[in-house]
Structure formats: structure tokens, C-alpha cells
Design a protein around this motif. Sequence first.
Motif, PDB file in Angstrom:
ATOM      1  N   ILE A  12      -0.144  -3.923  26.193  1.00  0.00           N
ATOM      2  CA  ILE A  12      -1.211  -3.049  25.699  1.00  0.00           C
ATOM      3  C   ILE A  12      -0.611  -1.886  24.896  1.00  0.00           C
ATOM      4  O   ILE A  12      -1.021  -1.636  23.755  1.00  0.00           O
ATOM      5  N   GLU A  32       8.515   4.690  28.430  1.00  0.00           N
ATOM      6  CA  GLU A  32       8.462   3.594  29.412  1.00  0.00           C
ATOM      7  C   GLU A  32       9.317   3.955  30.632  1.00  0.00           C
ATOM      8  O   GLU A  32      10.479   4.304  30.489  1.00  0.00           O
ATOM      9  N   ARG A  33       8.711   3.841  31.814  1.00  0.00           N
ATOM     10  CA  ARG A  33       9.442   4.256  33.027  1.00  0.00           C
ATOM     11  C   ARG A  33      10.607   3.330  33.360  1.00  0.00           C
ATOM     12  O   ARG A  33      11.561   3.731  34.001  1.00  0.00           O
ATOM     13  N   ALA A  40       3.735  -6.456  34.255  1.00  0.00           N
ATOM     14  CA  ALA A  40       2.695  -7.499  34.311  1.00  0.00           C
ATOM     15  C   ALA A  40       2.720  -8.396  33.077  1.00  0.00           C
ATOM     16  O   ALA A  40       2.550  -9.622  33.176  1.00  0.00           O
ATOM     17  N   SER A  41       2.966  -7.797  31.922  1.00  0.00           N
ATOM     18  CA  SER A  41       2.895  -8.566  30.676  1.00  0.00           C
ATOM     19  C   SER A  41       3.982  -9.635  30.608  1.00  0.00           C
ATOM     20  O   SER A  41       3.820 -10.656  29.952  1.00  0.00           O
ATOM     21  N   ALA A  45       0.970 -15.599  32.662  1.00  0.00           N
ATOM     22  CA  ALA A  45       1.056 -17.013  32.274  1.00  0.00           C
ATOM     23  C   ALA A  45       0.743 -17.212  30.793  1.00  0.00           C
ATOM     24  O   ALA A  45       0.957 -18.296  30.258  1.00  0.00           O
ATOM     25  N   MET A  47      -2.145 -17.418  29.317  1.00  0.00           N
ATOM     26  CA  MET A  47      -3.338 -18.210  28.970  1.00  0.00           C
ATOM     27  C   MET A  47      -4.306 -17.351  28.170  1.00  0.00           C
ATOM     28  O   MET A  47      -4.484 -16.164  28.464  1.00  0.00           O
ATOM     29  N   ILE A 177       6.619   9.267  33.147  1.00  0.00           N
ATOM     30  CA  ILE A 177       5.728  10.423  32.999  1.00  0.00           C
ATOM     31  C   ILE A 177       5.006  10.619  34.330  1.00  0.00           C
ATOM     32  O   ILE A 177       4.380   9.688  34.846  1.00  0.00           O
ATOM     33  N   SER A 207      -0.532   2.484  30.891  1.00  0.00           N
ATOM     34  CA  SER A 207       0.465   2.453  31.963  1.00  0.00           C
ATOM     35  C   SER A 207       0.119   1.463  33.070  1.00  0.00           C
ATOM     36  O   SER A 207       0.677   1.536  34.175  1.00  0.00           O
ATOM     37  N   TYR A 335      -6.658  -6.206  34.118  1.00  0.00           N
ATOM     38  CA  TYR A 335      -6.625  -7.103  35.276  1.00  0.00           C
ATOM     39  C   TYR A 335      -6.039  -8.475  34.945  1.00  0.00           C
ATOM     40  O   TYR A 335      -4.857  -8.573  34.649  1.00  0.00           O
ATOM     41  N   ARG A 336      -6.850  -9.540  34.903  1.00  0.00           N
ATOM     42  CA  ARG A 336      -6.291 -10.892  34.718  1.00  0.00           C
ATOM     43  C   ARG A 336      -6.248 -11.326  33.258  1.00  0.00           C
ATOM     44  O   ARG A 336      -5.909 -12.467  32.956  1.00  0.00           O
ATOM     45  N   ASN A 337      -6.618 -10.410  32.337  1.00  0.00           N
ATOM     46  CA  ASN A 337      -6.807 -10.834  30.946  1.00  0.00           C
ATOM     47  C   ASN A 337      -6.106  -9.970  29.906  1.00  0.00           C
ATOM     48  O   ASN A 337      -6.505  -9.961  28.750  1.00  0.00           O
ATOM     49  N   GLY A 338      -5.081  -9.254  30.314  1.00  0.00           N
ATOM     50  CA  GLY A 338      -4.455  -8.312  29.378  1.00  0.00           C
ATOM     51  C   GLY A 338      -3.763  -8.962  28.193  1.00  0.00           C
ATOM     52  O   GLY A 338      -3.691  -8.371  27.115  1.00  0.00           O
ATOM     53  N   ILE A 339      -3.255 -10.171  28.373  1.00  0.00           N
ATOM     54  CA  ILE A 339      -2.601 -10.841  27.241  1.00  0.00           C
ATOM     55  C   ILE A 339      -3.688 -11.226  26.233  1.00  0.00           C
ATOM     56  O   ILE A 339      -3.584 -10.936  25.044  1.00  0.00           O
ATOM     57  N   LEU A 340      -4.739 -11.837  26.752  1.00  0.00           N
ATOM     58  CA  LEU A 340      -5.871 -12.206  25.898  1.00  0.00           C
ATOM     59  C   LEU A 340      -6.461 -10.981  25.193  1.00  0.00           C
ATOM     60  O   LEU A 340      -6.793 -11.030  24.007  1.00  0.00           O
TER      61      LEU A 340
HETATM   62  C1  FAD Z   1       1.013 -13.568  37.626  1.00  0.00           C
HETATM   63  C2  FAD Z   1       0.150 -13.052  36.513  1.00  0.00           C
HETATM   64  C3  FAD Z   1      -0.432 -13.951  35.630  1.00  0.00           C
HETATM   65  C4  FAD Z   1      -1.223 -13.482  34.583  1.00  0.00           C
HETATM   66  N1  FAD Z   1      -1.709 -14.372  33.679  1.00  0.00           N
HETATM   67  C5  FAD Z   1      -2.428 -13.931  32.621  1.00  0.00           C
HETATM   68  C6  FAD Z   1      -2.880 -14.839  31.636  1.00  0.00           C
HETATM   69  O1  FAD Z   1      -2.625 -16.044  31.730  1.00  0.00           O
HETATM   70  N2  FAD Z   1      -3.600 -14.359  30.583  1.00  0.00           N
HETATM   71  C7  FAD Z   1      -3.889 -13.023  30.458  1.00  0.00           C
HETATM   72  O2  FAD Z   1      -4.556 -12.647  29.494  1.00  0.00           O
HETATM   73  N3  FAD Z   1      -3.458 -12.129  31.385  1.00  0.00           N
HETATM   74  C8  FAD Z   1      -2.739 -12.547  32.454  1.00  0.00           C
HETATM   75  N4  FAD Z   1      -2.301 -11.664  33.398  1.00  0.00           N
HETATM   76  C9  FAD Z   1      -2.720 -10.264  33.304  1.00  0.00           C
HETATM   77  C10 FAD Z   1      -1.867  -9.497  32.315  1.00  0.00           C
HETATM   78  O3  FAD Z   1      -0.514  -9.757  32.578  1.00  0.00           O
HETATM   79  C11 FAD Z   1      -2.143  -7.993  32.427  1.00  0.00           C
HETATM   80  O4  FAD Z   1      -3.527  -7.737  32.336  1.00  0.00           O
HETATM   81  C12 FAD Z   1      -1.436  -7.252  31.284  1.00  0.00           C
HETATM   82  O5  FAD Z   1      -0.073  -7.601  31.265  1.00  0.00           O
HETATM   83  C13 FAD Z   1      -1.583  -5.753  31.424  1.00  0.00           C
HETATM   84  O6  FAD Z   1      -0.812  -5.181  30.397  1.00  0.00           O
HETATM   85  P1  FAD Z   1      -0.361  -3.661  30.464  1.00  0.00           P
HETATM   86  O7  FAD Z   1       0.427  -3.385  29.248  1.00  0.00           O
HETATM   87  O8  FAD Z   1      -1.562  -2.831  30.756  1.00  0.00           O
HETATM   88  O9  FAD Z   1       0.520  -3.600  31.800  1.00  0.00           O
HETATM   89  P2  FAD Z   1       2.088  -3.779  32.026  1.00  0.00           P
HETATM   90  O10 FAD Z   1       2.623  -4.951  31.332  1.00  0.00           O
HETATM   91  O11 FAD Z   1       2.312  -3.689  33.494  1.00  0.00           O
HETATM   92  O12 FAD Z   1       2.689  -2.521  31.291  1.00  0.00           O
HETATM   93  C14 FAD Z   1       2.498  -1.198  31.736  1.00  0.00           C
HETATM   94  C15 FAD Z   1       3.811  -0.475  31.472  1.00  0.00           C
HETATM   95  O13 FAD Z   1       3.635   0.911  31.717  1.00  0.00           O
HETATM   96  C16 FAD Z   1       4.810   1.405  32.321  1.00  0.00           C
HETATM   97  N5  FAD Z   1       4.461   2.637  33.022  1.00  0.00           N
HETATM   98  C17 FAD Z   1       3.607   2.752  34.059  1.00  0.00           C
HETATM   99  N6  FAD Z   1       3.521   4.034  34.464  1.00  0.00           N
HETATM  100  C18 FAD Z   1       4.337   4.744  33.655  1.00  0.00           C
HETATM  101  C19 FAD Z   1       4.685   6.119  33.604  1.00  0.00           C
HETATM  102  N7  FAD Z   1       4.164   6.994  34.452  1.00  0.00           N
HETATM  103  N8  FAD Z   1       5.571   6.531  32.664  1.00  0.00           N
HETATM  104  C20 FAD Z   1       6.104   5.632  31.779  1.00  0.00           C
HETATM  105  N9  FAD Z   1       5.812   4.307  31.807  1.00  0.00           N
HETATM  106  C21 FAD Z   1       4.931   3.866  32.731  1.00  0.00           C
HETATM  107  C22 FAD Z   1       5.227   0.271  33.247  1.00  0.00           C
HETATM  108  O14 FAD Z   1       6.587   0.358  33.627  1.00  0.00           O
HETATM  109  C23 FAD Z   1       4.917  -0.948  32.400  1.00  0.00           C
HETATM  110  O15 FAD Z   1       6.027  -1.369  31.644  1.00  0.00           O
HETATM  111  C24 FAD Z   1      -1.476 -12.086  34.444  1.00  0.00           C
HETATM  112  C25 FAD Z   1      -0.875 -11.189  35.318  1.00  0.00           C
HETATM  113  C26 FAD Z   1      -0.061 -11.661  36.343  1.00  0.00           C
HETATM  114  C27 FAD Z   1       0.612 -10.678  37.251  1.00  0.00           C
END
Ligand code: FAD
Length: 373
Positions: A12, A32-33, A40-41, A45, A47, A177, A207, A335-340
Motif C-alpha cells: 500500500i 519503514e520499521r 503482510a504483502s 498469496a 490472488m 514511527i 502501516s 485485510y484479505r485483499n490488500g494486493i488486489l
Molecule cells: C497469508 C496471507 C495471504 C494473503 N493473500 C492475499 C491474496 O491472495 N490477495 C490479496 O489481495 N491479499 C492477500 N492478503 C492480504 C494482503 O497481504 C494485505 O492486505 C496487504 O499486504 C496489506 O498491505 P499493507 O501495505 O497495508 O501491509 P504490510 O505489507 O504489512 O505493510 C505495512 C508496513 O508498514 C510497516 N510499519 C508498520 N508500522 C510502522 C511504523 N510505526 N513505522 C514504520 N513502519 C511501520 C511494517 O513494517 C510493514 O512493512 C494476504 C495476507 C496474508 C497474511
Amino acid sequence: MQEILIVGAGIIGLSIARALRKEGVGRIKIIERKKTGKEASFAAAGMLAPHVEAERKDAFFKFCAESNKLYNEFVSEIFDETGIDVEFRANGIVYLAFTEDDLKKLKHRYEWQSKAKIKVEFLQAHEIRRIEPFVSPDVLAGLIYPEDGQVENRKLLAALERFLRSSGIEILQDTEITNLIARNSKIEAVETKKGERIFADVVILASGAWTSLIRLNNQSLTLSEIKPIRGQMIAFRTTKKFFEHVLYSPRGYVVPREDGRILVGATVEDVGFNKEVTNFGVDFLSDVGLEISPSLSNLKISEKWAGLRPMSSDGLPVLGEFPEVKNLFIATGHYRNGILLAPITAKVIAEKITKNVDSEYLRLFSPSRFLIG
Ligand SMILES: Cc1cc2nc3c(=O)[nH]c(=O)nc-3n(C[C@H](O)[C@H](O)[C@H](O)COP(=O)(O)OP(=O)(O)OC[C@H]3O[C@@H](n4cnc5c(N)ncnc54)[C@H](O)[C@@H]3O)c2cc1C
């Protein structure tokens, strides 16, 4: 020129940074911490499954389907920018029924989704085995969602990072942060765990599952708690191509990758900030995989991992300007759809910040909704 600071280098945060740069924003910094794109990303998977996961045809479904439509252009541009093929495949996801109960639910699903004009086709068992010969002979019937597919999320993260670095965007790793310092309803700086202050004109919290740990003037920040929901995954490795499609059952899914890995996912567990892989998780996932394809029993598990999905209290994304703090934005709860949802999230957040465009999705998923009632 204003400086935009993004907290979090997951899919994201990285996608928003790219969209801002493409809108002409010059000064962007990501904090990035830990390491870039390793939470999570990385665990996901990959999808792209708005239709197979549709439970009703509501605003969230529309948001997911719209993001799915943006994917082709998103990944083509990224290929032109970086030369990285992120293995985007929109060749359909097959949903399978193995028990009488599965079959009853599958028929119900087919009925309401067809009526709602969601693109879905019914497949008899022999039709499934013709397109996917390694699916279990116990399969009773299935559905194919022709517009769903997958992307290699780890390659996508690497490509986004390459684009940002080559555009001169700094990613400050190993920097957490902990607090946002605001005066007169405006963020002036963010504070790191080590007590350093970083000044910014606009702050975006991307985050993920850790968002609720960040404080605003040393007080709790979010209106809805963002909870970590653990997902465990396993992967098998093979030199032979087993499957063409992502295969989905009511209990889990199998995702074939180009490099010979076959991913099986995923558990959904409310266990706090715990990324442990458990015996229970691995056994559960092995059963999911073997039910879909007994041929997997000949393969060894080559990798096991877990990640933390960010979930808001109503399970929907939290997007947009923070109430009462004008230069603070939030983009989480995917939640379960962040890649999408990465392309559409990046688009609506970047257009709001650079052009003050108020997408309907910013209204629907606004953090302010948690103030009501
Ligand atoms: C097993 C599994 C399977 C999944 N399969 C799918 C799928 O098939 N399709 C799909 O669309 N989604 C899927 N998801 C969901 C998807 O992975 C997440 O919704 C998405 O990755 C969220 O992205 P993000 O960038 O918000 O979070 P993250 O990838 O977790 O990134 C957040 C980042 O913020 C950093 N951070 C947090 N707090 C701080 C701070 N205070 N200071 C500095 N940095 C900080 C963290 O270290 C992290 O690197 C799946 C998730 C899991 C766990």
C-alpha cells in the motif's frame, strides 16, 4: 514544494508513493520499521479474486472489482518502468466443491451471483478434470470466475521498490514511527522510536497491522482498532507444471507459481502480533492442499511462513483524511485483499492529495465512519 511522508513500505505505501510520483509530487519519503515489503504483502498469496470472494454485490465488491480492472494497466506500466514481469495472470480462478454440503453452497452461490450479473460459469466434474487433470477425482462440481487471477506479489514489491529508488524516492528502513506531533490540527513532524523528529507537510499512514500502535500527541490514534490477523501459508516445489489456475475450495486455496512453487493458504487467526508457524497450521494447510489435489502428497513442503493482515473493526478498508487533522491520511484495513486493492487505493489517495478529488470510496471507507454512533 511540499514533502509527503509515508509510514510503511508494504504494497500500500509503495503503490501510493508511485502514484504520487506519477502525479508529479517531487518530495516523497517512506519510513519503514523493518525492511521494505517483508510483512503482510510478502506473505500474501497474490490472488486477485474479487469475484470468487464476493459474498454480496455491495460497495466493497465494486471497489475490489474496479481495482481488478486497473491491474492490467498497473502491471504493464510497472513492466515498462522496471523491466520486471510480475507474473500477472487473469486466466480465471476455479472454485471447487468436494462434499454434498459444498455442492449445495456452490449452487446457491452460482444462483445469486448469476442473478447479480457477476461473471461466473458452472463446471461439471469432468470439465474441471479436463482443464485441471491433477484436481482430485472426488471433485463434484465447480465454478470458474474468468476475470479473476493472480500476481506474484513478491516480484511486484521488488518492482515497486526498483521504480521508487530509481525515481530518487528515499526509503528509510529500520526506522519505527511511534508518535505523530500535531499542533493546531496539523501534523508538524513524526517521531521515531529513537526520539528523532522528521518534519513533513503531509503524512500518510500505510502501516498495516501495526497502525494502532502509532500515537498522536502521545494519545491513541485510530478510531477503529486495526487488528493483526495471522495467515499461515505453505509451499511445495515441483519441476512439473501441475495446475493452470488458482484453485479455491471452501477451506482454502492452491496457487501455482511460474517458478514451480505451489502455494497453499491460508489460516485466519486472531492471535495478536505473532507470526509463528504452528504444527496445527501446517497440518491444516496440508489437508487443504491434499483435498484439492492428492498428487501434492508426492511433494515436499519447501517453505512455510505467516503474515499479519490488517483488519479494521468492520472488516473494511480505512481510507482518507483523518478527522480533525487536515494533513494526516490513512490507508489501511485492507485485510484479505490488500494486493488486489493496491492500484485503486493508490489512485484515490494520490488524487485526493494532489488534486483534491473526492472519490466515492473515500466517503465510504472514511476513518470518520467510526465516529458515527
Ligand atoms: C497469508 C496471507 C495471504 C494473503 N493473500 C492475499 C491474496 O491472495 N490477495 C490479496 O489481495 N491479499 C492477500 N492478503 C492480504 C494482503 O497481504 C494485505 O492486505 C496487504 O499486504 C496489506 O498491505 P499493507 O501495505 O497495508 O501491509 P504490510 O505489507 O504489512 O505493510 C505495512 C508496513 O508498514 C510497516 N510499519 C508498520 N508500522 C510502522 C511504523 N510505526 N513505522 C514504520 N513502519 C511501520 C511494517 O513494517 C510493514 O512493512 C494476504 C495476507 C496474508 C497474511
